[in-house]
Design an enzyme around this catalytic site. Structure first.
Site, PDB file in Angstrom:
ATOM      1  N   LYS A   1       0.804  -1.218   0.000  1.00  0.00           N
ATOM      2  CA  LYS A   1       0.000   0.000   0.000  1.00  0.00           C
ATOM      3  C   LYS A   1       0.839   1.271   0.000  1.00  0.00           C
ATOM      4  O   LYS A   1       0.484   2.263  -0.623  1.00  0.00           O
ATOM      5  CB  LYS A   1      -0.956  -0.012   1.197  1.00  0.00           C
ATOM      6  CG  LYS A   1      -2.097  -1.011   1.083  1.00  0.00           C
ATOM      7  CD  LYS A   1      -3.018  -0.921   2.269  1.00  0.00           C
ATOM      8  CE  LYS A   1      -4.282  -1.748   2.066  1.00  0.00           C
ATOM      9  NZ  LYS A   1      -4.026  -3.165   1.893  1.00  0.00           N
TER      10      LYS A   1
ATOM     11  N   GLU B   1      -2.916   6.658   7.997  1.00  0.00           N
ATOM     12  CA  GLU B   1      -3.721   7.575   7.189  1.00  0.00           C
ATOM     13  C   GLU B   1      -4.579   8.432   8.095  1.00  0.00           C
ATOM     14  O   GLU B   1      -5.010   7.994   9.166  1.00  0.00           O
ATOM     15  CB  GLU B   1      -4.654   6.803   6.240  1.00  0.00           C
ATOM     16  CG  GLU B   1      -3.980   6.158   5.074  1.00  0.00           C
ATOM     17  CD  GLU B   1      -4.967   5.447   4.163  1.00  0.00           C
ATOM     18  OE1 GLU B   1      -6.167   5.363   4.525  1.00  0.00           O
ATOM     19  OE2 GLU B   1      -4.556   4.979   3.099  1.00  0.00           O
TER      20      GLU B   1
ATOM     21  N   HIS C   1     -14.488  -3.566   8.761  1.00  0.00           N
ATOM     22  CA  HIS C   1     -13.823  -3.324   7.478  1.00  0.00           C
ATOM     23  C   HIS C   1     -14.061  -4.443   6.467  1.00  0.00           C
ATOM     24  O   HIS C   1     -13.403  -4.496   5.437  1.00  0.00           O
ATOM     25  CB  HIS C   1     -12.317  -3.096   7.671  1.00  0.00           C
ATOM     26  CG  HIS C   1     -11.993  -1.996   8.637  1.00  0.00           C
ATOM     27  ND1 HIS C   1     -12.232  -0.667   8.350  1.00  0.00           N
ATOM     28  CD2 HIS C   1     -11.472  -2.024   9.887  1.00  0.00           C
ATOM     29  CE1 HIS C   1     -11.860   0.073   9.382  1.00  0.00           C
ATOM     30  NE2 HIS C   1     -11.408  -0.719  10.326  1.00  0.00           N
TER      31      HIS C   1
ATOM     32  N   ARG D   1      -7.254  -8.100  -8.975  1.00  0.00           N
ATOM     33  CA  ARG D   1      -8.018  -9.335  -9.191  1.00  0.00           C
ATOM     34  C   ARG D   1      -9.475  -8.967  -9.417  1.00  0.00           C
ATOM     35  O   ARG D   1      -9.853  -7.803  -9.305  1.00  0.00           O
ATOM     36  CB  ARG D   1      -7.908 -10.241  -7.968  1.00  0.00           C
ATOM     37  CG  ARG D   1      -8.352  -9.561  -6.668  1.00  0.00           C
ATOM     38  CD  ARG D   1      -8.276 -10.498  -5.477  1.00  0.00           C
ATOM     39  NE  ARG D   1      -8.418  -9.816  -4.202  1.00  0.00           N
ATOM     40  CZ  ARG D   1      -9.562  -9.471  -3.637  1.00  0.00           C
ATOM     41  NH1 ARG D   1     -10.701  -9.731  -4.250  1.00  0.00           N
ATOM     42  NH2 ARG D   1      -9.592  -8.869  -2.460  1.00  0.00           N
TER      43      ARG D   1
END
Length: 626
Positions: A116, A200, A235, A297
């Site tokens: 990430k 973040e 999540h 994907r």
């Protein structure tokens, strides 16, 4: 030309790919673990190859075994499905090195988007807007704590190699950061073999918007519009839809353009999903949508995109892997109607969403009403070894309201027993006024959990069905002269009703004869199971023998709610604990579950250590009150 495809996956994923391959006249090869020897995806394939024991790390996650199976079965191509090895660049390269066609993006693109922090840096350089945060190499607690303090709380910790909510925590206060970081690193190391994290800024009212993209080997990239995946729990996505409610033309143009740029930046080929976080405090604004990550994907939620575009995305994947150009140009891809997907999980919403395992003795899904993607069947097993999702329900209608109504009805018609499901919970989410109004964000479920998770009492119609089923059953078994006393019960009130008991609570079940009893099960123990609004209620004809106060947990025993692995022990023998304090953490079905103290007391027995495998119902610890 691809003539035979091995799907390196299981369950509904493998079944989904097989359907398209077989429609295209392509032979199919399944792989299966010992736990899946009798699974539907094994029977559906033209050829099936065993690859090892039940645990995924010994079967479905061993790339060498899958490649050997493909070669042994004479497959010409490998489709990774979604999950397991689908985003593993080394596996993709191994498939290609073996001379097989890889139905997925290039290994280089998987690597570029797999981490990430590196992906966000790459996207920023390509002109794709990214969320503010920390992407540095220094992973010390001191540096990460300092960066979190500088960003400001709440802050989000995310595993660098993560996905599916694993290795992710929201931290509200600086004093909670160290503990949350440790948990994230442990989850990330277990799930991805990489404990690194990034930070973040936490968006106050986030919407999860993602864009389906496709690229071919000729340099063409298109988008297939956006999906909204904001309804999540821990999540993990629960309900997804396309298009995103409240999406303006300007916001759609901004987010789809950014997604195409992201795919072009890594030379993307095949199906991919570019995920964004949007600040919905003032609606979906073009300048308040940021890149989050790219999943290299096909996604679980791809059927909603298929519904609104009329395209088969697996067919596109296969054609692109053959070297063909994209089947359509951007201007030829239309968006029609609205589609919503709900994930049907084997879990107990009212019990903290703990996974439910066991045999599907009764299993009815609303086939014909909506699209149903599943890889299990009646009589099959929900295993502790794999993800607890047992089906996807997908509704498509001209309007969002129509799709929501249709899907809520479908969820309400689900009948599963004795395994527990979230069907009723899904129906309540879809029927909630805020969802209907499009007022969705990633905190939607959590903010309304007390209203959504517990099942309401069974309806009068359901109780009447149970009562009549019981009466009819007793009539069949009773000797003369009792067979003529329809409805006679010693505990029945005189007003034409029976007393039935739900979790020890007495309910009046009216006796009626119109359109009853319906689909009701009578168990070997004399209980009645009635299905109502997606729930399965087990009703007893007599009160329980013991008072509920003496039930599970009343003796201070902390029992394993399911088979799993102890990954953390937070207390020691003799520790004083408070009600709600975490005691142990159990990992099962790809998720961590914290077991907490049911009351204030002292730890007077501790039967496990970190790393122990435990069975369902095993006593892990014991508390004494005080």
């Amino acid at each position: 030309m691809v003539k035979s495809i091995l799907v390196a996956n299981r369950g509904e994923i493998a079944c989904r790919v097989f359907r398209t391959a077989q429609a295209m006249g392509i032979a199919t090869v399944a792989v299966y673990s010992e736990a899946d020897a009798e699974a539907p995806h094994v029977r559906m394939a033209d050829t099936a190859v065993p690859i090892g024991p039940a645990p995924a790390r010994e079967s479905y996650l061993v790339g060498e075994k899958i490649i050997e199976a493909a070669l042994a079965a004479g497959a010409g191509a490998v489709h990774p499905g979604y999950g397991f090895l689908s985003e593993n660049a080394e596996f993709a390269q191994g498939v290609m090195d073996a001379g097989l066609t890889w139905i997925g993006p290039p290994p280089a693109a998987i690597r570029a988007m797999g981490l990430k922090d590196a992906a966000k840096s790459l996207m920023a350089a390509a002109g794709v807007p990214v969320t503010p945060g920390y992407l540095g190499e220094d992973q010390s607690l001191t540096r990460l704590q300092a960066e979190a303090d500088a960003i400001g709380y709440p802050v989000l910790i995310k595993a660098v190699a993560g996905g599916g909510g694993k290795g992710m925590r929201k931290v509200e206060r600086g004093e909670d950061f160290a503990a949350a970081l440790t948990a994230c690193q442990r989850e990330a190391a277990a799930a991805f073999g990489d404990q690194r994290v990034l930070l973040e800024t936490y968006v106050a009212r986030p919407r999860h918007i993602e864009v389906q993209v496709f690229g071919d080997a000729h340099g063409n990239v298109v988008h297939l519009y956006e999906r909204d995946c904001s309804l999540q729990r821990r999540h993990q996505k629960v309900i997804e839809e396309a298009p995103a409610p409240g999406m303006s033309a300007a916001a759609r143009a901004a987010v789809t353009e950014a997604a195409v740029k992201a795919a072009q930046a890594v030379g993307y080929v095949g199906a991919g999903t570019v995920e964004f976080i949007a600040d919905a405090s003032e609606g979906l604004r073009p300048d308040r949508i940021w890149f989050m990550e790219m999943n290299t994907r096909l996604q679980v939620e791809h059927p909603v995109t298929e519904a609104v575009t009329g395209l088969d995305l697996v067919e596109w994947q296969i054609r692109i892997a053959r070297g063909e150009p994209l089947p359509l140009r951007q201007e030829e891809i239309a968006l029609t109607g609205h589609a919503i997907e709900a994930r049907l999980y084997a879990e107990t919403p009212a019990g903290g969403f703990l996974p439910s395992i066991g045999t599907l003795e009764h299993f009815r899904l609303p086939h014909g009403l909506v699209r149903v993607d599943t890889g299990v069947e009646e009589g099959g097993e929900v295993s502790p070894f794999y993800d607890p999702m047992i089906a996807k329900l997908i509704a498509h209608a001209p309007t969002r309201e129509g799709a929501s109504d249709l899907l809520a009805q479908a969820a309400s018609e689900v009948e599963v027993w004795p395994v527990k499901t979230n069907a009723g919970f899904l129906a309540r989410c879809l029927d909630h006024p805020d969802f209907i109004a499009g007022e969705v964000d990633t905190g939607f479920i959590e903010a309304r959990l007390e209203a959504l998770a517990p099942a309401p009492p069974p309806s009068a119609h359901a109780l009447a069905s149970a009562a009549m089923a019981l009466v009819l059953d007793e009539d069949e078994r009773a000797p003369e002269p009792w067979t003529h006393l329809t409805g006679f019960r010693l505990n029945a009130p005189p007003a034409g009703a029976l007393k039935l008991y739900l979790d020890g609570q007495a309910l009046d079940a009216p006796l009626a004869s119109d359109d009853l009893p319906g689909d009701v099960l009578l168990t070997d123990t004399g209980e009645i199971v009635v299905f109502d609004a997606g729930e399965a209620f087990t009703l007893a004809p007599r009160p329980p023998l013991r008072d509920a106060a003496h039930g599970a947990g009343g003796d201070g025993a902390i029992r394993a709610p399911m088979p799993g692995k102890v990954v953390a022990v937070a207390v020691s023998l003799g520790d004083k604990v408070q009600r709600g304090q975490p005691l142990l953490t159990l990992e099962a079905m790809k998720m961590e579950h914290a077991l907490t103290a049911p009351f204030d007391g002292e730890v007077d027995a501790l039967a496990v250590t970190t790393g122990d495998q435990v069975s369902e119902g095993a006593v892990l610890a014991r508390l004494t009150a005080g």
